[in-house]
Design a protein around this motif. Structure first.
Motif, PDB file in Angstrom:
ATOM      1  N   GLU A   1       8.561   1.999   9.093  1.00  0.00           N
ATOM      2  CA  GLU A   1       7.696   2.146   7.926  1.00  0.00           C
ATOM      3  C   GLU A   1       7.753   3.582   7.418  1.00  0.00           C
ATOM      4  OE1 GLU A   1       3.783   0.771   8.925  1.00  0.00           O
ATOM      5  OE2 GLU A   1       4.363  -1.322   8.637  1.00  0.00           O
ATOM      6  N   MET A   2       7.890   3.708   6.074  1.00  0.00           N
ATOM      7  CA  MET A   2       7.959   5.022   5.439  1.00  0.00           C
ATOM      8  C   MET A   2       7.242   4.964   4.103  1.00  0.00           C
ATOM      9  SD  MET A   2      11.924   6.068   6.002  1.00  0.00           S
ATOM     10  CE  MET A   2      12.695   5.931   7.595  1.00  0.00           C
ATOM     11  N   PRO A   3       6.770   6.113   3.607  1.00  0.00           N
ATOM     12  CA  PRO A   3       6.172   6.130   2.265  1.00  0.00           C
ATOM     13  C   PRO A   3       7.233   5.793   1.209  1.00  0.00           C
ATOM     14  CG  PRO A   3       5.620   8.128   3.487  1.00  0.00           C
ATOM     15  CD  PRO A   3       6.661   7.394   4.285  1.00  0.00           C
ATOM     16  N   LEU A   4       6.863   4.981   0.239  1.00  0.00           N
ATOM     17  CA  LEU A   4       7.794   4.568  -0.812  1.00  0.00           C
ATOM     18  C   LEU A   4       8.435   5.772  -1.497  1.00  0.00           C
ATOM     19  CD1 LEU A   4       9.121   2.477  -2.682  1.00  0.00           C
ATOM     20  CD2 LEU A   4       7.034   2.544  -4.064  1.00  0.00           C
ATOM     21  N   GLU A   5       7.645   6.776  -1.847  1.00  0.00           N
ATOM     22  CA  GLU A   5       8.199   7.925  -2.576  1.00  0.00           C
ATOM     23  C   GLU A   5       9.247   8.668  -1.760  1.00  0.00           C
ATOM     24  OE1 GLU A   5       8.254   8.796  -5.793  1.00  0.00           O
ATOM     25  OE2 GLU A   5       7.207   6.885  -6.007  1.00  0.00           O
ATOM     26  N   SER A   6       9.098   8.727  -0.435  1.00  0.00           N
ATOM     27  CA  SER A   6      10.118   9.361   0.416  1.00  0.00           C
ATOM     28  C   SER A   6      11.427   8.583   0.358  1.00  0.00           C
ATOM     29  CB  SER A   6       9.639   9.432   1.868  1.00  0.00           C
ATOM     30  OG  SER A   6       8.504  10.235   1.971  1.00  0.00           O
TER      31      SER A   6
ATOM     32  N   ASP B   1       0.825  -1.218   0.000  1.00  0.00           N
ATOM     33  CA  ASP B   1       0.000   0.000   0.000  1.00  0.00           C
ATOM     34  C   ASP B   1       0.856   1.264   0.000  1.00  0.00           C
ATOM     35  OD1 ASP B   1      -2.357  -1.550   0.040  1.00  0.00           O
ATOM     36  OD2 ASP B   1      -2.279  -1.684   2.234  1.00  0.00           O
ATOM     37  N   GLY B   2       1.944   1.261  -0.780  1.00  0.00           N
ATOM     38  CA  GLY B   2       2.797   2.440  -0.897  1.00  0.00           C
ATOM     39  C   GLY B   2       3.717   2.675   0.295  1.00  0.00           C
ATOM     40  N   ILE B   3       3.798   1.701   1.197  1.00  0.00           N
ATOM     41  CA  ILE B   3       4.635   1.812   2.394  1.00  0.00           C
ATOM     42  C   ILE B   3       5.738   0.758   2.327  1.00  0.00           C
ATOM     43  CG2 ILE B   3       4.675   1.673   4.937  1.00  0.00           C
ATOM     44  CD1 ILE B   3       3.092   4.066   3.899  1.00  0.00           C
TER      45      ILE B   3
END
Length: 161
Positions: free
Chosen positions: A135-140, A119-121
């Motif tokens: 856990e971090m946002p993929l885009e970051s 889920d983008g994480i």
């Protein structure tokens, strides 16, 4: 007899000290990877008990390349021979860090090389000097990796160029 016992003790202690996997930190993993990409793994094999090392084969499509050349499809090995670093991957999205070794692409940092995306994480290094994950946002994470590749010496204080 004393010499034989001493040699046996030395051999046993030496084998324990070299039988542990080395885990690279964030910058070292990024720098040493020949190929970094977001991959949609569609199929994985059963473990192959081969020589020199047992492994699992993963195949899929490449969604986005951060480092290396863009292939349409990808196949890579997931080594499974160190008990403290066994990795098993399944179908799904991953951020992968690969290098060519023993004639095939495989991870460059044991199970840290195959970061599942849900889920983008993604679980990623809390900071550059630790192996602890958060856990971090993929885009970051992608932005951080791209910045590290532009400025490798600035990414980790004291990191050798």
């Amino acid at each position: 007899m004393k010499t034989i016992i001493t040699l046996l003790i030395l051999a046993a202690s030496a084998s324990n000290s070299i039988a542990k996997a080395y885990f690279a930190r964030e910058m070292e993993m990024v720098t040493n990877a020949e190929f970094i990409a977001i991959v949609n793994v569609q199929w994985t094999s059963e473990f192959k008990e081969t020589t020199p090392f047992p492994y699992q084969v993963a195949t899929g499509t490449v969604e986005r390349v951060l480092k290396g050349e863009q292939p349409e499809a990808i196949s890579f090995h997931v080594p499974t021979f160190y008990p403290c670093a066994v990795t098993e991957i399944h179908a799904g999205r991953y951020l992968v860090f690969l290098k060519k070794e023993y004639g095939a692409l495989q991870g460059n940092n044991w199970y840290y090389s195959y970061r599942p995306i849900t889920d983008g994480i993604i679980e990623w290094y809390k900071d550059t000097n630790t192996l602890d994950m958060a856990e971090m946002p993929l885009e970051s994470v992608v932005q951080k990796i791209e910045e590290q590749m532009k400025n490798p010496q600035q990414s980790v204080p004291g990191y050798p160029p």
